[in-house]
Design an enzyme around this catalytic site. Structure first.
Site, mmCIF file in Angstrom:
data_model
loop_
_atom_site.group_PDB
_atom_site.id
_atom_site.type_symbol
_atom_site.label_atom_id
_atom_site.label_comp_id
_atom_site.label_asym_id
_atom_site.label_seq_id
_atom_site.Cartn_x
_atom_site.Cartn_y
_atom_site.Cartn_z
ATOM 1 N N HIS A 513 0.877 -1.141 -0.009
ATOM 2 C CA HIS A 513 0.131 -0.153 -0.123
ATOM 3 C C HIS A 513 0.655 1.261 -0.229
ATOM 4 O O HIS A 513 0.647 2.192 0.943
ATOM 5 C CB HIS A 513 -1.060 -0.206 1.193
ATOM 6 C CG HIS A 513 -1.993 -0.994 1.334
ATOM 7 N ND1 HIS A 513 -2.566 -1.407 2.341
ATOM 8 C CD2 HIS A 513 -1.945 -2.193 0.397
ATOM 9 C CE1 HIS A 513 -3.187 -2.797 2.200
ATOM 10 N NE2 HIS A 513 -2.983 -3.033 0.924
HETATM 11 C C1 FAD Z 1 0.247 -9.393 -1.781
HETATM 12 C C2 FAD Z 1 -0.913 -8.273 -2.019
HETATM 13 C C3 FAD Z 1 -2.115 -8.170 -1.543
HETATM 14 C C4 FAD Z 1 -2.865 -7.038 -1.741
HETATM 15 N N1 FAD Z 1 -4.096 -6.886 -1.278
HETATM 16 C C5 FAD Z 1 -4.744 -5.843 -1.193
HETATM 17 C C6 FAD Z 1 -6.032 -5.647 -0.697
HETATM 18 O O1 FAD Z 1 -6.780 -6.781 -0.161
HETATM 19 N N2 FAD Z 1 -6.955 -4.881 -0.951
HETATM 20 C C7 FAD Z 1 -6.446 -3.640 -1.635
HETATM 21 O O2 FAD Z 1 -7.106 -2.551 -1.716
HETATM 22 N N3 FAD Z 1 -5.068 -3.597 -2.211
HETATM 23 C C8 FAD Z 1 -4.382 -4.784 -2.051
HETATM 24 N N4 FAD Z 1 -3.257 -4.870 -2.659
HETATM 25 C C9 FAD Z 1 -2.673 -3.654 -3.379
HETATM 26 C C10 FAD Z 1 -3.407 -3.800 -4.870
HETATM 27 O O3 FAD Z 1 -2.990 -4.877 -5.431
HETATM 28 C C11 FAD Z 1 -2.751 -2.504 -5.591
HETATM 29 O O4 FAD Z 1 -3.529 -1.364 -5.062
HETATM 30 C C12 FAD Z 1 -3.344 -2.669 -6.968
HETATM 31 O O5 FAD Z 1 -3.211 -3.750 -7.716
HETATM 32 C C13 FAD Z 1 -2.840 -1.355 -7.842
HETATM 33 O O6 FAD Z 1 -3.092 -1.327 -9.185
HETATM 34 P P1 FAD Z 1 -2.315 -0.561 -10.217
HETATM 35 O O7 FAD Z 1 -2.734 -0.784 -11.540
HETATM 36 O O8 FAD Z 1 -2.372 0.912 -9.838
HETATM 37 O O9 FAD Z 1 -0.859 -1.215 -10.281
HETATM 38 P P2 FAD Z 1 -0.259 -2.759 -10.514
HETATM 39 O O10 FAD Z 1 -1.516 -3.514 -10.159
HETATM 40 O O11 FAD Z 1 0.973 -2.810 -9.610
HETATM 41 O O12 FAD Z 1 -0.168 -2.778 -11.887
HETATM 42 C C14 FAD Z 1 1.007 -1.914 -12.463
HETATM 43 C C15 FAD Z 1 1.660 -2.587 -13.766
HETATM 44 O O13 FAD Z 1 2.729 -1.751 -14.381
HETATM 45 C C16 FAD Z 1 3.558 -2.563 -14.816
HETATM 46 N N5 FAD Z 1 4.633 -1.658 -14.783
HETATM 47 C C17 FAD Z 1 5.478 -1.149 -13.905
HETATM 48 N N6 FAD Z 1 6.512 -0.686 -14.254
HETATM 49 C C18 FAD Z 1 6.529 -0.545 -15.692
HETATM 50 C C19 FAD Z 1 7.170 0.095 -16.653
HETATM 51 N N7 FAD Z 1 8.453 0.729 -16.412
HETATM 52 N N8 FAD Z 1 6.963 -0.498 -18.020
HETATM 53 C C20 FAD Z 1 5.918 -1.131 -18.255
HETATM 54 N N9 FAD Z 1 5.151 -1.544 -17.373
HETATM 55 C C21 FAD Z 1 5.357 -1.318 -15.859
HETATM 56 C C22 FAD Z 1 3.859 -3.560 -13.832
HETATM 57 O O14 FAD Z 1 4.506 -4.977 -14.015
HETATM 58 C C23 FAD Z 1 2.275 -3.873 -13.486
HETATM 59 O O15 FAD Z 1 1.771 -4.851 -14.277
HETATM 60 C C24 FAD Z 1 -2.377 -6.007 -2.465
HETATM 61 C C25 FAD Z 1 -1.125 -6.139 -2.954
HETATM 62 C C26 FAD Z 1 -0.273 -7.257 -3.083
HETATM 63 C C27 FAD Z 1 1.211 -7.123 -3.617
#
Ligand code: FAD
Ligand code: SF4
Length: 583
Positions: A513
């Site tokens: 987080h």
């Molecule tokens: C173990 C775990 C448990 C969790 N449990 C919860 C929960 O119960 N409730 C909750 O609210 N949240 C939870 N979270 C947090 C939640 O997963 C994230 O808030 C959410 O996935 C964020 O989404 P996002 O799309 O912003 O980022 P991400 O899911 O991180 O997606 C970003 C993507 O960008 C890609 N990327 C990064 N850098 C680059 C680059 N330079 N070039 C190209 N691609 C890139 C990554 O590979 C990734 O696929 C948890 C996280 C983890 C790891």
């Protein structure tokens, strides 16, 4: 030579990238998604062997590999930052779907007060309640403005829960402290477990207001408004750190990404690692990235969306010299400002003798909660801290390696340990707390001057530590979790006034987080993006995710991240239509 120009290029295809792609492609735009990891998890076939705790939970199969790219950490501006060589404190995802594939699914909305944290604190307690150096600020968007987007995310993902406030009408059994919802959750709440019922009874005895935690683990089959049907959870207990083999956990690869792909207007390129946005200071022209062969490619687009999670959203802006970099010594500038985390600790555990629960079953978001000590739901006068957090007791499934707990005083290995594990594996209950993380002038992200990633680009440097406010909050939380544990009345109790370590420690998992670094707001002097997550200085660049939080609230972030992604998509479509300027 640059590739063919498209309408929109999105960097990162997790929840944020997937939601925005589904909205834009359905509106007729051609979108390219650049994802640094592999294109796994389209459907559930990728996760047939996923009950392998060693492979996924301990050897970190699905997470960012720190040998290729990591972060450096210092606790204050005077310290030399050192690289985090092993994953521990947080576990950012990589590959299609991002961390949305291996999250738990605890899907909260922030409180109305969270969006006006500064103004609400000053109004109720006066300016002097905000400690020196703390830098909390309002979001530039209100809960009421964000409510339709929360609703959209929850109906898309099929969130199971019980409303506590519909259009201002308070409903007992739901979270009576929550902001008004426009309607009930799309799916009925998960059933309370035996452990949840113990917590519920104790909390009620104490006059608190327990309710089932909102969950993205479907208790029943659900068809969402996009026409996607997912089946029900088997309560296998392998949610956090694992993909869901039956598709019951809402995940971008089983919801929004297929919707975008179906339009024929979404192209996803795996193993495409973006590092910069080519720009002239007013306009983003293209995204530069390393392809699977390590060759530099250039993808031009009318609109550029950063959806690469907190660290790489901020890093890419800094690498591209977009926006004014933040200086934590002076508090001037914006990019990298207000990095925050989640303040965990202050939990209590209890062990019963001769009473066994079905701990082997559960799901990542199966929990019972109280919100009496979150946000400003209680009077902070005289407490010496601001903010709060949620208190929960979960039935997330006790896996065979990481879920073994023994009462205090048990030997850490050997025969006595084995006897204790046998005796107590199914007989333990825990009550946890996760709290706010306020912003401070000196907590920030910037480019590390010394350490580089596999491509030779600077790592993100994190400057962060626990401050006195959070220490007092955790001490307070510990008294509450202990009070509840005593009311549950197990035979052995461990807990008490909570405490945080001497310094923020990256070696043990706390939560993924991470927030801030590209805060949203109404003032370009203290924020990177406006309320549509559009860069003030460069209107055709949108930066979206938990990086937009000016400070972190006492709940998991993804409900709010999803809502912001839907709002950003709306802003992008408005901008695309108007062709210029801020929306
Ligand atoms: C173990 C775990 C448990 C969790 N449990 C919860 C929960 O119960 N409730 C909750 O609210 N949240 C939870 N979270 C947090 C939640 O997963 C994230 O808030 C959410 O996935 C964020 O989404 P996002 O799309 O912003 O980022 P991400 O899911 O991180 O997606 C970003 C993507 O960008 C890609 N990327 C990064 N850098 C680059 C680059 N330079 N070039 C190209 N691609 C890139 C990554 O590979 C990734 O696929 C948890 C996280 C983890 C790891
Ligand atoms: S507990 Fe349920 S939602 Fe979680 S991985 Fe297992 S089946 Fe999927």
């Amino acid at each position: 030579m640059a590739l063919k120009k498209v309408d929109v290029v999105i960097v990162g295809v997790g929840w944020v990238g997937g939601i925005i792609a589904s909205e834009l492609t359905r509106a007729g735009l051609h979108v390219v998604g650049l994802e640094r990891g592999r294109l796994r998890g389209r459907g559930t076939a990728d996760f047939q062997d996923d009950h392998d705790e060693l492979r996924y939970a301990i050897r970190n199969e699905l997470f960012q590999n720190t040998a290729n790219e990591t972060w450096t950490l210092r606790h204050n501006l005077g310290e030399a930052a050192l690289p985090i060589r092993q994953l521990g404190s947080f576990l950012p995802g990589t590959g299609l779907g991002g961390a949305g594939v291996h999250w738990n699914g605890q899907t909260w909305r922030f409180h109305p007060r969270d969006f006006t944290a500064y103004t609400s604190t000053v109004d109720r307690y006066g300016k002097s309640a905000i400690p020196a150096g703390m830098q909390i600020q309002d979001w530039g968007v209100t809960y009421d403005e964000l409510e339709p987007y929360y609703d959209k995310f929850e109906y898309m993902a099929g969130i199971a829960g019980k409303a506590g406030n519909i259009k201002g009408q308070i409903i007992q059994g739901g979270n009576v402290f929550e902001g008004p919802r426009s309607r009930e959750y799309p799916v009925r709440a998960q059933q309370t477990t035996e452990l949840g019922a113990l917590f519920q009874k104790a909390a009620q005895q104490l006059g608190y207001h327990p309710f089932p935690g909102p969950s993205a683990n479907l208790p029943v089959q659900y068809k969402n408004p996009d026409g996607i049907t997912r089946g029900q959870c088997t309560y296998c207990g392998f949610c956090e750190r694992f993909g869901c083999e039956v598709g019951a956990k809402a995940d971008p690869t089983t919801t929004v990404i297929p919707v975008a792909l179906k339009t024929g207007r979404f192209e996803i390129r795996g193993y495409s690692n973006a590092y910069a946005i080519k720009n002239d200071g007013k306009h983003g022209q293209s995204v530069l990235y390393f392809d699977a062969a390590g060759k530099i490619q250039e993808q031009p687009a009318d609109i550029i969306v950063m959806a690469a999670y907190v660290f790489n959203n901020v890093r890419t802006l800094l690498m591209s010299k977009l926006g004014q970099p933040y200086d934590p010594a002076t508090g001037q500038g914006v990019v990298g400002r207000n990095y925050c985390y989640q303040t965990g600790g202050g939990g209590a555990s209890g062990w019963f003798t001769g009473r066994r629960f079905k701990r082997y079953m559960g799901s990542g978001a199966l929990q019972t909660a109280i919100d009496d000590f979150n946000a400003d739901n209680f009077d902070h006068s005289g407490l010496g801290f601001i903010g709060g957090g949620s208190i929960t007791s979960g039935s997330t499934g006790a896996r065979p390696i990481q879920s073994l707990t023994t009462p205090p005083g048990t030997a850490p290995f050997g025969r006595d340990w084995k006897v204790a594990i046998q005796k107590y594996y199914a007989s333990v209950i825990s009550v946890g707390f996760q709290g706010e993380s306020p912003a401070y002038q000196t907590h920030a992200l910037d480019l590390d001057p010394n350490y580089r990633d596999q491509y030779g680009n600077p790592l993100v440097r994190i400057t962060f530590d626990w401050e006195a406010n959070e220490r007092k909050m955790i001490a307070f939380a510990g008294t509450k979790t202990l009070e509840i544990m005593k009311a549950i009345n197990p035979d052995i109790i461990s807990g008490g006034p909570g405490s945080l370590p001497a310094h923020y420690d990256t070696s043990t998992y706390q939560s993924t987080h991470n927030t801030g670094g590209a805060p949203m707001g109404a003032d370009p002097g203290t924020s990177v993006v406006n309320s549509y997550l559009q860069m003030w200085d460069v209107p055709n660049v949108f930066v979206v995710g938990a990086c937009n939080f000016p400070q972190n609230a006492g709940f998991n972030p993804t409900g709010t991240v999803g809502a912001l992604a839907y709002r950003a998509a709306e802003g992008i479509l408005k901008f695309h239509k108007s062709g210029a300027g801020l929306v």
